[in-house]
Design an enzyme around this catalytic site. Sequence first.
Site, PDB file in Angstrom:
ATOM      1  N   LEU A   1      -2.479  -1.126   4.032  1.00 54.41           N
ATOM      2  CA  LEU A   1      -2.238  -1.816   5.330  1.00 54.41           C
ATOM      3  C   LEU A   1      -1.599  -3.079   5.208  1.00 54.41           C
ATOM      4  O   LEU A   1      -0.496  -3.561   5.832  1.00 54.41           O
ATOM      5  CB  LEU A   1      -3.081  -1.728   6.595  1.00 54.41           C
TER       6      LEU A   1
ATOM      7  N   ARG B   1       1.835  -3.630   3.352  1.00 55.50           N
ATOM      8  CA  ARG B   1       2.840  -3.073   4.328  1.00 55.50           C
ATOM      9  C   ARG B   1       3.145  -4.038   5.471  1.00 55.50           C
ATOM     10  O   ARG B   1       4.342  -4.462   5.548  1.00 55.50           O
ATOM     11  CB  ARG B   1       2.549  -1.702   5.232  1.00 55.50           C
ATOM     12  N   GLU B   2       2.064  -4.650   5.936  1.00 58.99           N
ATOM     13  CA  GLU B   2       2.392  -5.568   7.238  1.00 58.99           C
ATOM     14  C   GLU B   2       2.637  -7.082   6.629  1.00 58.99           C
ATOM     15  O   GLU B   2       3.247  -7.931   7.188  1.00 58.99           O
ATOM     16  CB  GLU B   2       1.256  -5.789   8.152  1.00 58.99           C
ATOM     17  N   MET B   3       2.197  -7.538   5.627  1.00 56.79           N
ATOM     18  CA  MET B   3       2.054  -8.925   5.170  1.00 56.79           C
ATOM     19  C   MET B   3       3.065  -9.415   4.221  1.00 56.79           C
ATOM     20  O   MET B   3       3.300 -10.284   3.672  1.00 56.79           O
ATOM     21  CB  MET B   3       0.798  -9.368   4.474  1.00 56.79           C
TER      22      MET B   3
END
Length: 218
Positions: A68, A71-73
Amino acid sequence: MWNPLIEFAEQQPCRVDGWRRSFCFWMPMGRGTPELPGLMLALEQGGACEGIAYRLTPQQVESELGLLWNREMLAGIYQPAWVPTTLRDGRTVTAITFVVDTAHCQYCGDLPIERAAHHIAFAEGRRGACRDYLANTAAHARSLHIHDPYLEELVERVSDLRDGAYVIPTVQADGEAVGEAGVELGPEPRLEHEPDVDPRRRAAEVERGEPVGLALAD
């Protein structure tokens, strides 16, 4: 919200106060072009937002939170934040979510909704049309009985701009999960501010900057 791409032990609809779902940063690639950039959802301060919270087991934390985080950072558009989260069954937990970095060059939080609707209606890129992203998010929110007036207004405006040729698909509640909310990790940790740490601690950082989201971003 509708494509978490992680393994989890439990998911529940939830509400986060103090953050709202917003199309607030430009996407010149993916679902747009430099000439007509698309827009992506993120959590922005103010209001409230409903979405999905995902609970990880202790055995899942390192691997799934690491996925996660990557993916997000990766693009530096989001900042991680721990937020109090109310689950639909009445429990209150602390969840990690990713909120928009308002200092990022792609942030456009002051965009009038008329202009946002235009970009969503017509921007397209190698990953598809921006309007499909809105349609998927709205469809999954509806399937979970999440009423988001902001999303629904954008759906109406985009439909008008497309001369009514804009259909929101029907999604079953047990279909692909939706969520800009958070990932529940159990007891609330303290926030850290040191770089280069393992995924669980990095997720607790407020460092360089979706939802869940609630959704948070979709």
